[in-house]
Enzyme design. Sequence first.
Site, PDB file in Angstrom:
ATOM      1  CE  LYS A  37      -1.179  -0.954  -1.453  1.00 49.24           C
ATOM      2  NZ  LYS A  37      -0.493   0.114  -2.206  1.00 49.24           N
ATOM      3  CB  THR A  41       4.176  -3.223   3.169  1.00 51.73           C
ATOM      4  OG1 THR A  41       4.473  -2.009   2.467  1.00 51.73           O
ATOM      5  CG2 THR A  41       4.134  -4.377   2.181  1.00 51.73           C
ATOM      6  N   PRO A 201      -3.026  17.962  -7.229  1.00 47.00           N
ATOM      7  CG  PRO A 201      -4.439  19.809  -7.117  1.00 47.00           C
ATOM      8  CD  PRO A 201      -4.432  18.353  -7.451  1.00 47.00           C
TER       9      PRO A 201
END
Length: 239
Positions: A37, A41, A201
């Site tokens: 990542k 933030t 889902p």
Amino acid sequence: MTILMISGTGTEIGKTVTTAAVATAATAAGLTVAVLKPAQTGVGPDEPGDAAEVARLAGPSVTAEELARYPEPLAPDTAARRSGLTPVSPRAVAEAAHRLDLSHDLVLVEGAGGLLVRFDEEGNTLADAARLLDAPVLIVAPAGLGTLNATTLTAEALRARSLTPWGVVVGSWPADPDLASRCNLADLPKSAGVPLMGAVPQGSGALAPAEFRTAAPTWLGPMLHGTWSEPEFLRTWQP
């Protein structure tokens, strides 16, 4: 492909949970996986970020790394400027991804928000990091009205930069999809010119990790190491 960028068409569309599903399916297929990542933030210094959430869902064998963290829930450039912290550069992202690539079969680089969200004052974005890495980009898109335009624009922005839009995953497929969502399943690949590679889902991130790891491969197609079938899914939800 050993490095895959994952970008959303916007925020809050299931990008982190989709990243976790991709990591889970790859791990189940016997691959070693790292999740990077570049810019987190909107979380405090002691709070778990998106990379930690991916590792929680996908399992402890997944390596999770974060390059920078900014406290306010804003675009990375804005959040870095307001906090007085150093912004993330595409070169730093590329170097970290290459380093992780040396010891993992698959490195997933999860962006912040959409593809062209600015990382720094020079206007660099996730796309610039993808270009340095020569990595394909998986697009995570919402199901409903408006997704055709946003997904197509993202794919066109990638091609304009000589990057490869590898496919699209619906990041939060509703239990009771409306007409637009059901029509979009067939229309997304035609509009954006990329294959539909899965549908996660809605609410999957709330599953217990063990349940998540069992189910995740069924949400993704074979190109993402899963068992999901696009023709079967389309037949189930055809309008």
